[in-house]
Scaffold this motif. Structure first.
Motif, PDB file in Angstrom:
ATOM      1  N   ARG A  60       0.831  -1.211   0.000  1.00 29.15           N
ATOM      2  CA  ARG A  60       0.000   0.000   0.000  1.00 29.15           C
ATOM      3  C   ARG A  60       0.868   1.266   0.000  1.00 29.15           C
ATOM      4  N   TYR A  63       2.065   1.665  -3.508  1.00 33.70           N
ATOM      5  CA  TYR A  63       0.961   2.103  -4.368  1.00 33.70           C
ATOM      6  C   TYR A  63       0.743   3.603  -4.188  1.00 33.70           C
ATOM      7  N   GLN A  64       0.806   4.084  -2.973  1.00 33.73           N
ATOM      8  CA  GLN A  64       0.652   5.525  -2.732  1.00 33.73           C
ATOM      9  C   GLN A  64       1.759   6.309  -3.419  1.00 33.73           C
ATOM     10  N   ASN A  67       0.743   6.887  -6.873  1.00 41.52           N
ATOM     11  CA  ASN A  67      -0.616   7.416  -7.011  1.00 41.52           C
ATOM     12  C   ASN A  67      -1.620   6.374  -7.484  1.00 41.52           C
ATOM     13  N   ARG A  68      -1.493   5.184  -6.915  1.00 42.17           N
ATOM     14  CA  ARG A  68      -2.412   4.084  -7.228  1.00 42.17           C
ATOM     15  C   ARG A  68      -2.909   3.486  -5.928  1.00 42.17           C
ATOM     16  N   GLN A  69      -3.890   2.599  -6.057  1.00 38.09           N
ATOM     17  CA  GLN A  69      -4.411   1.899  -4.888  1.00 38.09           C
ATOM     18  C   GLN A  69      -4.325   0.402  -5.112  1.00 38.09           C
ATOM     19  N   ARG A  71      -5.687  -2.987  -5.543  1.00 37.77           N
ATOM     20  CA  ARG A  71      -6.971  -3.500  -6.027  1.00 37.77           C
ATOM     21  C   ARG A  71      -6.970  -5.007  -5.832  1.00 37.77           C
TER      22      ARG A  71
END
Length: 89
Positions: A60, A63-64, A67-69, A71
């Motif tokens: 996580r 991902y930050q 700039n993604r999350q 999934r």
């Protein structure tokens, strides 16, 4: 020309990381991603490598950084194919 060569080399390395991850070698993919920390797609690969490892908190974080999350409904293999597409467009 040097800038283009550097980009081509970086793309080749990141594609190698994707191939390693698709083959199950998250550690090899992780090493390449670490070498290119700060590059958006390298950070994305870094996130997926930690996801493969099972370290979702660390995933996580990465991902930050890109700039993604995370999934969870998307398989790792599908996400790696998305990364390959992003690198080859």
């Amino acid at each position: 020309m040097k800038g283009r060569e550097a980009k081509t080399t970086l793309t080749a390395k990141l594609l190698e990381a994707v191939d390693l991850a698709l083959g199950g070698d998250w550690q090899g993919a992780h090493l390449i991603a670490q070498d290119h920390e700060g590059h958006e797609i390298a950070n994305w690969i870094h996130a997926v490598a930690h996801r493969m490892e099972g370290d979702l908190d660390n995933a996580r974080y990465w991902y930050q950084r890109c700039n993604r999350q995370l999934r969870e409904e998307t398989s790792v293999q599908a996400e790696l194919r998305e990364i390959r597409t992003a690198l080859t467009e």
